[in-house]
Design an enzyme around this catalytic site. Structure first.
Site, mmCIF file in Angstrom:
data_model
loop_
_atom_site.group_PDB
_atom_site.id
_atom_site.type_symbol
_atom_site.label_atom_id
_atom_site.label_comp_id
_atom_site.label_asym_id
_atom_site.label_seq_id
_atom_site.Cartn_x
_atom_site.Cartn_y
_atom_site.Cartn_z
ATOM 1 N N GLU A 12 9.332 11.013 -5.832
ATOM 2 C CA GLU A 12 8.019 10.365 -5.844
ATOM 3 C C GLU A 12 8.120 8.837 -5.789
ATOM 4 O O GLU A 12 7.149 8.174 -5.408
ATOM 5 C CB GLU A 12 7.217 10.835 -7.069
ATOM 6 N N GLY A 78 -0.754 20.104 -7.571
ATOM 7 C CA GLY A 78 -1.255 21.392 -7.102
ATOM 8 C C GLY A 78 -2.763 21.313 -6.938
ATOM 9 O O GLY A 78 -3.456 20.735 -7.782
ATOM 10 N N MET A 172 1.507 17.456 -14.124
ATOM 11 C CA MET A 172 2.172 17.541 -15.424
ATOM 12 C C MET A 172 2.351 16.192 -16.130
ATOM 13 O O MET A 172 3.046 16.129 -17.143
ATOM 14 C CB MET A 172 3.549 18.231 -15.257
ATOM 15 N N GLU A 173 1.742 15.118 -15.603
ATOM 16 C CA GLU A 173 1.970 13.788 -16.203
ATOM 17 C C GLU A 173 0.749 12.878 -16.303
ATOM 18 O O GLU A 173 0.748 11.939 -17.119
ATOM 19 C CB GLU A 173 3.051 13.013 -15.416
ATOM 20 N N ASP A 196 0.930 21.873 -3.030
ATOM 21 C CA ASP A 196 0.825 23.340 -3.149
ATOM 22 C C ASP A 196 -0.554 23.673 -3.725
ATOM 23 O O ASP A 196 -1.303 22.766 -4.094
ATOM 24 C CB ASP A 196 1.930 23.891 -4.069
HETATM 25 O O1 OS5 Z 1 6.449 16.604 -12.080
HETATM 26 C C1 OS5 Z 1 6.057 17.955 -11.980
HETATM 27 C C2 OS5 Z 1 4.567 18.034 -11.791
HETATM 28 N N1 OS5 Z 1 4.426 17.716 -10.391
HETATM 29 C C3 OS5 Z 1 3.073 17.931 -9.835
HETATM 30 C C4 OS5 Z 1 2.776 19.341 -9.375
HETATM 31 C C5 OS5 Z 1 2.434 20.394 -10.198
HETATM 32 N N2 OS5 Z 1 2.310 20.508 -11.544
HETATM 33 C C6 OS5 Z 1 1.950 21.723 -12.050
HETATM 34 N N3 OS5 Z 1 1.721 22.806 -11.289
HETATM 35 C C7 OS5 Z 1 1.806 22.721 -9.946
HETATM 36 N N4 OS5 Z 1 1.552 23.818 -9.193
HETATM 37 C C8 OS5 Z 1 2.174 21.479 -9.364
HETATM 38 N N5 OS5 Z 1 2.364 21.093 -8.079
HETATM 39 C C9 OS5 Z 1 2.739 19.783 -8.091
HETATM 40 C C10 OS5 Z 1 5.539 18.260 -9.705
HETATM 41 C C11 OS5 Z 1 6.601 18.580 -10.718
HETATM 42 C C12 OS5 Z 1 6.732 20.081 -10.835
HETATM 43 S S1 OS5 Z 1 8.115 20.630 -11.748
HETATM 44 C C13 OS5 Z 1 9.263 20.807 -10.453
HETATM 45 C C14 OS5 Z 1 10.689 20.975 -10.926
HETATM 46 C C15 OS5 Z 1 11.579 21.163 -9.739
HETATM 47 C C16 OS5 Z 1 13.048 21.004 -10.030
HETATM 48 N N6 OS5 Z 1 13.735 21.658 -10.924
HETATM 49 N N7 OS5 Z 1 15.005 21.298 -10.839
HETATM 50 N N8 OS5 Z 1 15.104 20.402 -9.891
HETATM 51 C C17 OS5 Z 1 13.927 20.202 -9.350
HETATM 52 C C18 OS5 Z 1 16.381 19.807 -9.473
HETATM 53 C C19 OS5 Z 1 16.849 18.741 -10.425
HETATM 54 C C20 OS5 Z 1 17.996 18.953 -11.159
HETATM 55 C C21 OS5 Z 1 18.433 17.951 -12.017
HETATM 56 C C22 OS5 Z 1 17.734 16.775 -12.156
HETATM 57 C C23 OS5 Z 1 16.596 16.569 -11.410
HETATM 58 C C24 OS5 Z 1 16.153 17.559 -10.530
#
Ligand code: OS5
Length: 229
Positions: A12, A78, A172-173, A196
């Site tokens: 981001e 989302g 989520m923030e 999404d």
């Molecule tokens: O920051 C989180 C919220 N964001 C907005 C979002 C959202 N929130 C809730 N529900 C939805 N349907 C949403 N759509 C967009 C996006 C983000 C979601 S949490 C994604 C986690 C993905 C992830 N997990 N592991 N990695 C990526 C790799 C990684 C590994 C180590 C360090 C950093 C990344």
């Protein structure tokens, strides 16, 4: 003006760091903060890591340690509203915490004593965004953003958040950043591009559109910076 620009994930803020080009890196409490000069302003840029606690810590650090006077959040979300398609921009008019629940004591969802169910975003920044969008010929949605420590990929949960808070998008923030900024009297602006629809396909769509939607949001936020006096 000292302007904070934050996201939650590296993706981001990557387009923002690319745009500013040269910056100094600072490490505080497990996060990196990037400072630079850009278009008459001093910027502090950071990604917080995911969720309400990390984002509150980063927002507070940007304000208290770096002296940020305005907060701009850029990222993805989302969609709840059927008007919002992948890649569309939405700016929050107000934000709430959909996972905050002391209803057992007769309070509404999202409310705790001495808090408020909704935090209102800065009207001047929203107005500026509407003007910037018009100038760029871009569609900008405005609406309620609901925040919680959950990646929502469930039509039932999505419908509940929509009904309970009249929310248009979720993430989520945003609300935690809003609470911190309001408490510290710093105007804030929460911008998100849709990645999404918070439904069964959300995980797949999020992975497919995180990068492209993050760029859409980041490009708009940098245009906002150029329009701030
Ligand atoms: O920051 C989180 C919220 N964001 C907005 C979002 C959202 N929130 C809730 N529900 C939805 N349907 C949403 N759509 C967009 C996006 C983000 C979601 S949490 C994604 C986690 C993905 C992830 N997990 N592991 N990695 C990526 C790799 C990684 C590994 C180590 C360090 C950093 C990344």
């Amino acid at each position: 003006m000292k302007i904070a620009i934050m996201g939650a994930m590296p993706e981001e803020i990557a387009p923002i760091l690319e745009k500013v080009g040269v910056y100094t890196t600072h490490e505080i409490a497990g996060n990196k903060y990037y400072t630079c000069r850009y278009d008459r302003h001093d910027l502090v840029i950071a990604y917080s890591k995911i969720g309400k606690v990390f984002s509150a810590l980063t927002a507070a650090t940007m304000i208290e340690t770096f002296g940020a006077q305005t907060m701009l959040f850029s990222g993805v979300a989302g969609a709840i509203s059927p008007q919002l398609a992948i890649g569309d921009l939405i700016v929050a008019t107000r934000l709430c915490q959909h996972d905050l629940d002391i209803t057992a004591f007769g309070h509404p969802y999202g409310y705790v004593p001495e808090g408020a169910q909704f935090v209102e975003a800065d009207a001047d920044l929203i107005q500026k965004a509407v003007a910037v969008a018009a100038e760029m010929g871009e569609k900008l949605h405005t609406g309620v953003i609901a925040t919680g420590d959950q990646f929502v990929a469930d039509p039932v949960r999505k419908a509940w958040i929509a009904e309970t808070f009249a929310a248009d998008a979720l993430e989520m923030e945003g609300a935690s950043v809003a609470v911190v900024c309001e408490a510290l009297d710093v105007p804030f602006f929460i911008l998100r591009a849709i990645s999404d629809a918070a439904d069964m396909d959300a995980g797949f769509d999020f992975d497919s559109f995180l990068e492209s939607s993050a760029i859409i949001s980041a490009d708009f936020v940098m245009k906002m910076v150029e329009h701030i006096d």
